[in-house]
Structures are given as structure tokens and as C-alpha cells.
Scaffold this motif. Structure first.
Motif, PDB file in Angstrom:
ATOM      1  N   LEU A  37     -19.882  85.117 -46.100  1.00  0.00           N
ATOM      2  CA  LEU A  37     -18.955  85.612 -47.125  1.00  0.00           C
ATOM      3  C   LEU A  37     -19.097  84.791 -48.408  1.00  0.00           C
ATOM      4  N   HIS A  38     -19.130  83.476 -48.260  1.00  0.00           N
ATOM      5  CA  HIS A  38     -19.234  82.623 -49.444  1.00  0.00           C
ATOM      6  C   HIS A  38     -20.588  82.792 -50.130  1.00  0.00           C
ATOM      7  N   GLN A  39     -21.617  83.012 -49.342  1.00  0.00           N
ATOM      8  CA  GLN A  39     -22.938  83.251 -49.942  1.00  0.00           C
ATOM      9  C   GLN A  39     -22.937  84.558 -50.732  1.00  0.00           C
ATOM     10  N   ALA A  40     -22.296  85.593 -50.195  1.00  0.00           N
ATOM     11  CA  ALA A  40     -22.230  86.878 -50.904  1.00  0.00           C
ATOM     12  C   ALA A  40     -21.436  86.732 -52.203  1.00  0.00           C
ATOM     13  N   MET A  41     -20.343  85.976 -52.141  1.00  0.00           N
ATOM     14  CA  MET A  41     -19.532  85.753 -53.341  1.00  0.00           C
ATOM     15  C   MET A  41     -20.345  85.021 -54.413  1.00  0.00           C
ATOM     16  N   ARG A  42     -21.044  83.973 -53.999  1.00  0.00           N
ATOM     17  CA  ARG A  42     -21.839  83.193 -54.961  1.00  0.00           C
ATOM     18  C   ARG A  42     -22.992  84.028 -55.517  1.00  0.00           C
ATOM     19  N   TYR A  43     -23.624  84.807 -54.641  1.00  0.00           N
ATOM     20  CA  TYR A  43     -24.749  85.659 -55.067  1.00  0.00           C
ATOM     21  C   TYR A  43     -24.319  86.580 -56.201  1.00  0.00           C
ATOM     22  N   SER A  44     -23.118  87.126 -56.095  1.00  0.00           N
ATOM     23  CA  SER A  44     -22.704  88.112 -57.091  1.00  0.00           C
ATOM     24  C   SER A  44     -22.279  87.458 -58.406  1.00  0.00           C
ATOM     25  N   VAL A  45     -21.690  86.293 -58.331  1.00  0.00           N
ATOM     26  CA  VAL A  45     -21.050  85.766 -59.544  1.00  0.00           C
ATOM     27  C   VAL A  45     -21.935  84.784 -60.303  1.00  0.00           C
ATOM     28  N   LEU A  95     -20.911  99.905 -54.571  1.00  0.00           N
ATOM     29  CA  LEU A  95     -20.878 100.333 -53.158  1.00  0.00           C
ATOM     30  C   LEU A  95     -21.261 101.811 -53.026  1.00  0.00           C
ATOM     31  N   PRO A  96     -21.797 102.189 -51.872  1.00  0.00           N
ATOM     32  CA  PRO A  96     -22.202 103.584 -51.649  1.00  0.00           C
ATOM     33  C   PRO A  96     -21.102 104.601 -51.937  1.00  0.00           C
ATOM     34  N   CYS A  97     -19.850 104.297 -51.624  1.00  0.00           N
ATOM     35  CA  CYS A  97     -18.780 105.277 -51.855  1.00  0.00           C
ATOM     36  C   CYS A  97     -18.404 105.375 -53.329  1.00  0.00           C
ATOM     37  N   MET A  98     -18.927 104.465 -54.150  1.00  0.00           N
ATOM     38  CA  MET A  98     -18.674 104.521 -55.606  1.00  0.00           C
ATOM     39  C   MET A  98     -19.976 104.948 -56.293  1.00  0.00           C
ATOM     40  N   ASP A  99     -20.593 104.057 -57.066  1.00  0.00           N
ATOM     41  CA  ASP A  99     -21.791 104.460 -57.820  1.00  0.00           C
ATOM     42  C   ASP A  99     -23.073 104.413 -56.996  1.00  0.00           C
ATOM     43  N   ASP A 100     -23.007 103.787 -55.836  1.00  0.00           N
ATOM     44  CA  ASP A 100     -24.157 103.712 -54.932  1.00  0.00           C
ATOM     45  C   ASP A 100     -25.398 103.162 -55.646  1.00  0.00           C
ATOM     46  N   ASP A 101     -25.247 101.984 -56.239  1.00  0.00           N
ATOM     47  CA  ASP A 101     -26.354 101.355 -56.957  1.00  0.00           C
ATOM     48  C   ASP A 101     -27.041 100.324 -56.071  1.00  0.00           C
ATOM     49  N   VAL A 110     -25.058  93.529 -53.968  1.00  0.00           N
ATOM     50  CA  VAL A 110     -24.557  92.686 -52.867  1.00  0.00           C
ATOM     51  C   VAL A 110     -24.615  93.424 -51.525  1.00  0.00           C
ATOM     52  N   HIS A 111     -24.269  94.711 -51.504  1.00  0.00           N
ATOM     53  CA  HIS A 111     -24.279  95.397 -50.203  1.00  0.00           C
ATOM     54  C   HIS A 111     -25.693  95.638 -49.704  1.00  0.00           C
ATOM     55  N   VAL A 112     -26.689  95.593 -50.601  1.00  0.00           N
ATOM     56  CA  VAL A 112     -28.093  95.709 -50.179  1.00  0.00           C
ATOM     57  C   VAL A 112     -28.592  94.341 -49.706  1.00  0.00           C
ATOM     58  N   ALA A 113     -28.300  93.299 -50.472  1.00  0.00           N
ATOM     59  CA  ALA A 113     -28.764  91.947 -50.127  1.00  0.00           C
ATOM     60  C   ALA A 113     -28.051  91.418 -48.879  1.00  0.00           C
ATOM     61  N   PHE A 114     -26.787  91.814 -48.683  1.00  0.00           N
ATOM     62  CA  PHE A 114     -26.025  91.394 -47.505  1.00  0.00           C
ATOM     63  C   PHE A 114     -25.761  92.640 -46.663  1.00  0.00           C
ATOM     64  N   ASP A 115     -24.587  93.186 -46.696  1.00  0.00           N
ATOM     65  CA  ASP A 115     -24.265  94.434 -46.006  1.00  0.00           C
ATOM     66  C   ASP A 115     -22.978  94.949 -46.625  1.00  0.00           C
ATOM     67  N   GLU A 116     -22.627  96.177 -46.293  1.00  0.00           N
ATOM     68  CA  GLU A 116     -21.499  96.809 -46.964  1.00  0.00           C
ATOM     69  C   GLU A 116     -20.188  96.085 -46.692  1.00  0.00           C
ATOM     70  N   ALA A 117     -19.965  95.715 -45.443  1.00  0.00           N
ATOM     71  CA  ALA A 117     -18.698  95.057 -45.109  1.00  0.00           C
ATOM     72  C   ALA A 117     -18.584  93.715 -45.831  1.00  0.00           C
ATOM     73  N   SER A 118     -19.689  92.974 -45.886  1.00  0.00           N
ATOM     74  CA  SER A 118     -19.652  91.687 -46.596  1.00  0.00           C
ATOM     75  C   SER A 118     -19.397  91.886 -48.082  1.00  0.00           C
ATOM     76  N   ALA A 119     -19.974  92.948 -48.650  1.00  0.00           N
ATOM     77  CA  ALA A 119     -19.756  93.229 -50.069  1.00  0.00           C
ATOM     78  C   ALA A 119     -18.294  93.568 -50.324  1.00  0.00           C
TER      79      ALA A 119
END
Lengths: 301, 301
Positions: A37-45, A95-101, A110-119
């Protein structure tokens, strides 16, 4: 480039670096539980972004006088908070349910590099962290409360999240100009305006400064999005760092689709002019904010 | 039922009604733009739930003395805030990328009744609204800041969202007892403990009360989840209002899978006992909290 922007360029670069370092320091360590979780947060910001919101915090504080940006630590905390809210919103938008980028700033989302739930959870965890950082600010508690309130309203259903909802609802529809303006005011404008307000709150702006800065924030928040709409049709992808023409392809209403390119450009210019007029009473103290307005209008991405 | 619980039952019912009415009043109107977003938010948060978190806010305030729950408006705002955070977490937990649940309290989940994007955005908009409500409290600003900080930490990566992330990561694994305790402490315990803390903050608890209430909150937060794990295997679905055996079927580690049913029951009893011991110095003022502990231990759903 315009004359006088060289000094501003150096200021902007140094403050982008400053908020980047502050974010790196303030974010949970990548080896702290729960690690993924912390890695996903850091990856995005971390590691990217124009940091326009952070720069507006610092510039607005300076606009309250030479003493306005003395409390650099509190300004860093406010700047990190708005950047964190912005970063969370990008994760959830992608996220896939939004713009699906799948790409953001040339990196997998983030959901590609990690997974949807983590994103999902990374975004969810970033919101309260932004509010927690505001409570770290060593300023009068009444002003901390005002800062929390400002960021909360700007992020919620009468702010950014509300703008996203209108956006979702608008795909394939023709919007009235009023509805388009509301969508953009909420979706992008609210957080940009809140960034200006947070700078003013930390700097303890007096009433006249507060009025000027609020007007400026409102105009530039909207101008930013009009320019975005223009860049979506005029920039090439190497400049933009994302796929141009995306909004048009997604059949999303934009200022360009509603007004045409020329009139959209005139609108951006008019808003820019109104934003500068709002700053007039602040004199030289507003120089950084004037430069920020020029930067937002003239940017290529 | 235990003796002395009749008066408590009436108190609990009246406070469940109280927070329900306060939520109905405080939530954005269903016809306010963006309408669909506000309808999804209201759908998730109104009309259901045990309101354990809200009740803990009121009971903890009363435990700070007869004057502790005088500021009923501020307590309502704090109670609404924790219920709103809880409701948002349920929306996001139910999403297809998380637990993929279609029913919640016998009604279609938000992403089923509306759509996935609306469910995502509704949750996203509810988080900042909870913090905004805390800033509505008419108490000393320093205590508002403390309340914001408490709720922010309890909701984030070192609280509820972090617990969710460990939970996700644990499916199909055997966890150490330490890791299971950490997961539950964060996932459920953090927000329950924060509810107790918020009551104490509004009531302006003094240092000794603060220590007692924090210990109680920590014990009961964990006890709540141990009881949840027990009910997952012992309750029938008509009592539980959701499908029992779900955690076991999902191969999620629980206190029952780790310790067995008997030892899990002993643990719940032990935590309950420790929670009551923590309250001893507060005497009769803690009566509602004692009743809450009994209620949490003996509940059937």
C-alpha cells in the motif's frame, strides 16, 4: 518567453524541488507495513507532475507581503496536502470504472503497476493523510481548522469529486455553458483555488488580501481548465505527455467543443486578465502569482 | 439479557435515532447538483446500521462526567463523521475489485443500485465531508484540530485503509497471531477507538479520563472484530443480515481459523474484561461505556 520570467523559472524549479523533497520525506516509508500500500502511494505521488498546486500555495503566501512566506514548514505541509489530494484523484480517475487509463506521465498507472484494489486503497489512504498533514502545521489552531475546512470542501461533492461526477454524467451530452463552467469550476478549479486559499491562510492574509486572492484563485482555476481543453486539441503528444484529442474522442464536452478554438482562447485570455486585475491592489507582492498566471496560460502541457 | 440493560436499550435506541436524524439533515439534499452522486451518498449512509461508532462517541463523552455530553450538537457532528467514514469504507469494500458484494444490509450495494463509478466517487466525496463536519464543531479550535487528526490517522494507511490492505494481502495465507491482530486493530479497531477518542475530545477529557478511554477503545476495537469472526461461523444468516461463513469461504484468516472457536471466545471475554478494568477509575460515569462493551460482546449480528 516573456521578459522577467527567468527569475520566476528559477523560483518555480526550486519550489517544485522543494515540494518533491517534502513529499518524499513526509510519505510513509516503502518498507512500513502495509508495504505494498505504501509503495503504491509513493509511486503515485513522487517523481513527477508540474506541481502547479504547490507553487500556488507558496506564491499566494508571498502575495500577503514579504513576511507571508516566512513559515516555510507550514507552507510545505499545505503544499504537500494539495499535491496529495491531486495525486489521489488521478489514481481513482485512471481506474477501469472511470477513465480506464493505463499510462500517466509516461508510466503505467497505479492499478496497472500494482492492482486495482491497491490503487483504490492507496487513493483512499491518501485523502486522510492530506488532512493529517494540515494538522501538523504549527500555526494558530483556528487557521488550521480553516485550512482543513477549505481543503475538505474543495475535495468533496461540492468540489473536485462533484466535478468528476458531472463529468461522468456528461459523456455524449451537449452541456449548457453554465453546466460546463460548473463542471470545470468544481473538477479542476476548486483544488487550484483551494491551493491559493491555503497559502493565504498560512500567511494569515488580512481581509483585503483574502478577497483579492479568492478572486484570483477562482479565475485561474477556471482558466487552467480552459487551457487544458485547448491543449487537448492543439498540442502534440510529445509536448502533452498524454494522448491529445482524448476528451474529444471520449465525446466529452469541452470549452473547445462548445465555443470553438478561437473563442476558447479568448476566454482563457479574458480569465487571465481578470485574475491579474484581482491582484492589482497587492502591488509587487503579487509578482509570483502574476508569473503563475502567465505560466498557466502559456504552458504547453 | 443482563440486568440493567433495559435503560441502556432505550438510550441506545434514542441515540441511533438521533444520529440517523442528524445524518439525514447534514447530508447534501438528493436534488442538489450533482444529483446522482448525492443520491448515492445518501443511499449508503442513511437508513441502516447498528451505529455502534456513533453510540461510542456519545457514551465516551458521558464517561467524562455529567457535563461531558452537554454539547450535543458537537457530539452529533462527531458521531456523524465517524458513521460517514464507516459508510464510505463499506461502499469501497463492496466494489468488484475488493469483496465484490452485491448485498449490504439486505439492500443492493451502491455500485449495484447506481454504478461502479458513482460508488467510487460517492465514497471519495464522503471522506472529506466527514472532516468538514468536524470543522463545524463549536468547540475550542485546538480540540477540533485534535479531532481531525484523530479521525485522519484512524482512516489512513496506519488505520482502516492499512488494515484493508493487510486483509487483501492475507487471502489464502496463514497469518501469525501478531499480524492478524495488527490487521484487525487497524481495519476495525482504529475507527472504533477513534469514536471513543472523539467523544473524549468533545467532552474535553482530562488526562486520567483520556488514558482510561484510550485503553477501553483499543480493547473494545479488537474485541469487536473477534466477535465478528465468531459470528461469521456461529450465526445464521437471518440473525447476521449477511452471509455467514463468508470469511472462511474466502479463505481469509480469522481469529476462529487461527485459535479455534473456544479460544476465540476466551479472547473476546478477556478483552471485554480488560476494557471494563480500564474504565474502573471513571466509576458510574462509565456506565454507558460498560453497557456498550456488553452490547458489543453479546450482539448477534
Amino acid at each position: 518567453m516573456m521578459a522577467g520570467l527567468e527569475g520566476f523559472d528559477a523560483w518555480l524549479r526550486s519550489h517544485v524541488d522543494r515540494v518533491e523533497a517534502a513529499l518524499d520525506e513526509a510519505m510513509p516509508r516503502p518498507d512500513a507495513v502495509p508495504e505494498r500500500l505504501h509503495q503504491a502511494m509513493r509511486y503515485s505521488v513522487l517523481g513527477g507532475g508540474k506541481r502547479v498546486r504547490a507553487a500556488l500555495v507558496y506564491a499566494a503566501a508571498r502575495a500577503c507581503g514579504p513576511a507571508g512566506d516566512q513559515n516555510q514548514t507550514a507552507l510545505d505541509q499545505a503544499a504537500c496536502s494539495v499535491e496529495l489530494i491531486h495525486a489521489y484523484s488521478l489514481i481513482h480517475d485512471d481506474l477501469p470504472c472511470m477513465d480506464d487509463d493505463v499510462l500517466r506521465r509516461g508510466k503505467p498507472t497505479v492499478h496497472v503497476a500494482f492492482d486495482e484494489a491497491s490503487a483504490l486503497l492507496a487513493g483512499d489512504a491518501m485523502q486522510p493523510l492530506a488532512f493529517k498533514w494540515l494538522t501538523d502545521m504549527k500555526i494558530d489552531p483556528a487557521r488550521v481548522v480553516q485550512a482543513v475546512r477549505t481543503l475538505a470542501i474543495a475535495s468533496g461533492s461540492h468540489g473536485m469529486a462533484g466535478g468528476q461526477a458531472i463529468d461522468l454524467d456528461s459523456v455524449g451530452k451537449t452541456l449548457s455553458r453554465e453546466r460546463l463552467e460548473l463542471m470545470h469550476t468544481l473538477k479542476t478549479g476548486a483544488l487550484l483555488a483551494a491551493s491559493v486559499s491555503l497559502g493565504a491562510i498560512v500567511a494569515n492574509a488580512h481581509a483585503q488580501q483574502w478577497v483579492c486572492l479568492n478572486d484570483y484563485g477562482r479565475m485561474m482555476g477556471l482558466a487552467f481548465q480552459v487551457v487544458d481543453d485547448i491543449l487537448d486539441v492543439t498540442a502534440d503528444s510529445s509536448q502533452l505527455g498524454k494522448t491529445p484529442g482524448k476528451d474529444a474522442a471520449a465525446n466529452k464536452p469541452t470549452y473547445v467543443s462548445l465555443l470553438g478554438l478561437n473563442e476558447a482562447r479568448q476566454l482563457a485570455d479574458a480569465l487571465h486578465g481578470q485574475a491579474l486585475s484581482a491582484l492589482a491592489p497587492l502591488g509587487d507582492d503579487a509578482k509570483l502569482l502574476i508569473n503563475m498566471a502567465d505560466y498557466i496560460l502559456l504552458r504547453k502541457n
